[in-house]
Design an enzyme around this catalytic site. Sequence first.
Site, PDB file in Angstrom:
ATOM      1  N   ALA A 325      34.260  45.420  42.609  1.00  0.00           N
ATOM      2  CA  ALA A 325      35.698  45.138  42.632  1.00  0.00           C
ATOM      3  C   ALA A 325      36.482  46.315  42.055  1.00  0.00           C
ATOM      4  O   ALA A 325      36.056  46.939  41.078  1.00  0.00           O
ATOM      5  CB  ALA A 325      35.998  43.866  41.849  1.00  0.00           C
ATOM      6  N   PRO A 326      37.632  46.637  42.647  1.00  0.00           N
ATOM      7  CA  PRO A 326      38.468  47.718  42.115  1.00  0.00           C
ATOM      8  C   PRO A 326      38.957  47.382  40.707  1.00  0.00           C
ATOM      9  O   PRO A 326      39.056  46.220  40.329  1.00  0.00           O
ATOM     10  CB  PRO A 326      39.651  47.765  43.096  1.00  0.00           C
ATOM     11  CG  PRO A 326      39.207  47.028  44.314  1.00  0.00           C
ATOM     12  CD  PRO A 326      38.207  46.019  43.849  1.00  0.00           C
ATOM     13  N   GLY A 327      39.290  48.417  39.952  1.00  0.00           N
ATOM     14  CA  GLY A 327      39.810  48.206  38.603  1.00  0.00           C
ATOM     15  C   GLY A 327      38.840  48.688  37.541  1.00  0.00           C
ATOM     16  O   GLY A 327      37.748  49.191  37.842  1.00  0.00           O
ATOM     17  N   ILE A 328      39.228  48.526  36.297  1.00  0.00           N
ATOM     18  CA  ILE A 328      38.390  48.940  35.169  1.00  0.00           C
ATOM     19  C   ILE A 328      37.215  47.980  35.037  1.00  0.00           C
ATOM     20  O   ILE A 328      37.397  46.765  35.001  1.00  0.00           O
ATOM     21  CB  ILE A 328      39.215  48.956  33.865  1.00  0.00           C
ATOM     22  CG1 ILE A 328      40.391  49.930  33.995  1.00  0.00           C
ATOM     23  CG2 ILE A 328      38.341  49.322  32.672  1.00  0.00           C
ATOM     24  CD1 ILE A 328      41.370  49.870  32.837  1.00  0.00           C
ATOM     25  N   GLY A 330      34.343  45.723  33.513  1.00  0.00           N
ATOM     26  CA  GLY A 330      34.229  44.967  32.280  1.00  0.00           C
ATOM     27  C   GLY A 330      32.948  45.284  31.537  1.00  0.00           C
ATOM     28  O   GLY A 330      31.959  45.716  32.134  1.00  0.00           O
ATOM     29  N   LYS A 346      31.874  36.901  39.768  1.00  0.00           N
ATOM     30  CA  LYS A 346      31.655  37.456  38.432  1.00  0.00           C
ATOM     31  C   LYS A 346      30.268  37.063  37.927  1.00  0.00           C
ATOM     32  O   LYS A 346      29.943  35.877  37.852  1.00  0.00           O
ATOM     33  CB  LYS A 346      32.744  36.958  37.477  1.00  0.00           C
ATOM     34  CG  LYS A 346      34.160  37.286  37.955  1.00  0.00           C
ATOM     35  CD  LYS A 346      35.236  36.605  37.131  1.00  0.00           C
ATOM     36  CE  LYS A 346      35.423  37.254  35.801  1.00  0.00           C
ATOM     37  NZ  LYS A 346      36.643  36.751  35.105  1.00  0.00           N
ATOM     38  N   ASP A 381      41.233  28.936  37.065  1.00  0.00           N
ATOM     39  CA  ASP A 381      40.081  28.044  37.190  1.00  0.00           C
ATOM     40  C   ASP A 381      38.938  28.816  37.837  1.00  0.00           C
ATOM     41  O   ASP A 381      39.150  29.726  38.642  1.00  0.00           O
ATOM     42  CB  ASP A 381      40.455  26.837  38.055  1.00  0.00           C
ATOM     43  CG  ASP A 381      39.411  25.725  37.983  1.00  0.00           C
ATOM     44  OD1 ASP A 381      38.569  25.757  37.062  1.00  0.00           O
ATOM     45  OD2 ASP A 381      39.445  24.829  38.847  1.00  0.00           O
TER      46      ASP A 381
END
Length: 625
Positions: A325-328, A330, A346, A381
């Site tokens: 997934a794009p982004g920083i 985790g 996730k 949710d």
Amino acid sequence: MFPQRLDSTIAYDIAKAMMDGFNRHYQLFRTESARAKHRFETADWHGQQRAQRERIEFYDLRVREASTRLEREFKAGEQSMDVWHQVKLHYIGLLVNHHQPELAETFFNSVTTKILHRSYFQNDFIFVRPAVSTEYIENEEPTAQPTYRAYYPTRDNLREIIVRLVRDFDLRLEFEDLERDAGYVLEAVSERLSDVKLRANFQIQVLSGLFFRNKGAYVVGKIINGFNEVPLALPILHSKSGKLVIDAALFGEDDLLILFSFARAYFMVDMGIPSAYVQFLRSMMPHMPRAEIYNALGLAKQGKTLFYRDFLHHLRHSTDKFRIAPGIKGMVMLVFDLPSFPYVFKVIKDYYPPQKDTSREQIKGKYLLVKQHDRVGRMADTQEYSEVAFPRARFDDELIAEIEKFAPSQLEISDRDRDGNTEVIIKHVYIERRMIPLNIYLQEAFDAGVGEPAAKNQIERAVVEYGNAIKDLVAANIFPGDMLWKNFGITRHGKVVFYDYDEIEYITDCKFRRVPAPRNDEEEMSGEVWYSVGPKDVFPETFAPFLLGNDAVREVFMKHHGDLLDAEFWQSHQARIQAGHVHDVFPYEREKRFTRRHSPGRNDHELLTHLPPEPMLTGLSGMTP
């Protein structure tokens, strides 16, 4: 192939025992939902919250009961394939006149998959696809309520109809002034009907069950006129005087989507035929997947079933690949997505950096806490799945390498079903709605230039909403833990929602402190923390360096939410919660509240008593949504 004859002496008994288990479950579920009315009338807010938490656990308890009974009484796991073929056929027969067939099918799957080997997980043995239609199910008993009631007002008596509509719910607590509130509703409706010619089919349809959640009850329905339908919801709350008031009138799909959002707690509503409620609600919110409507009604297992069917259907009709997934990235969760599908997946990593003092079980516990807690529109949710199989050909090689590196215990690549197709099997995964990460949303505005009016507005809207989100979480006794922008997302309605749960704590479990004044020059100049810090200590003033590095962000934040950097803000809310006060969080804009729109001293005779005269010509435009 299904058997041509039903000759097993035990198959019907197994099917009947399974149906008994489901009927017991739904009766308990419905009884608990119906009790929400009494809790609302008596202002038992803590009881309402407790019931919402406990009801979530009902399903798994009943599934365990049923599977244990089948093993004990029928040695179900030892029965042949032929017997299990017949069990499903008998079960379908028991569903013919059932009022919750889709839920009963899902219950059958839940019990059966606990007993049988996964080689049986096909449509011959379980309900991979539904077998019984949910169309036009009706309860023919004379005392049964219809799914919805229809009212046929005129321009002259709409206010009286609104009063009758509300009284038909038979709330046992007196209204402060129902005639006044009906006048407020009439004024709100008139804004949409004043320039409209009423057609022969003009009516208001209202679901027969009140929708209860937290401190509110909601009338849910729609206004129909000509070719147009406008969704409608009337929130009913307790006033300061202890009596009931209609607090607002919500109109249109967007207002209803926010009310039924995936970021809110599940409703409690007494439904004899849940599929009919879902069909009615879907007519009002066509952009909301049926899976999410079932979730919102507290029928989360059915929501999971429908989501998975939708997912498999999407896989079959798409060709893009799963990717990181794009982004920083985790530190605790590995996140991947399918670009064409509006959800993210996730996976809990096997290894965490030293600063993350946690474990897989602790993280699961945090996600369960969010599932059972009041999410106040600010926590997404999640749906939890185990042993999920994906086509290997649809996985990006970089994503496979990422999972092998960070979560090898959660990965299996094999032809498990021996059908010639290699699959990626994820042992445990959470799935939630995709949102735009807040840090990316802000970066887009920075890249456009903070001097640009559109970029400036985007920054202001995002930062104000971010602070509102944190304050709503605080009101619900939730401390996010990690408050960085990357842990929040923007929904389609511009709402900021929190979605990183591994560090959340109850506000009441934290100790909010001010940073002590340094005792000497050495402490003041030290680059290290020189004061003692306990495991639950939080220093709000230290949030600023991590959040407010950008001047435009700092300006907006300090203007609207500077109190979040003050330990006293957190301590005061902590004291309020510990004193037992349940804060009001509204699933609609405060500007929609009648107390905001109408002055307290307004005379009743100033309110509308009927709709204005209709115009001579209106065309086909109908109502303003």
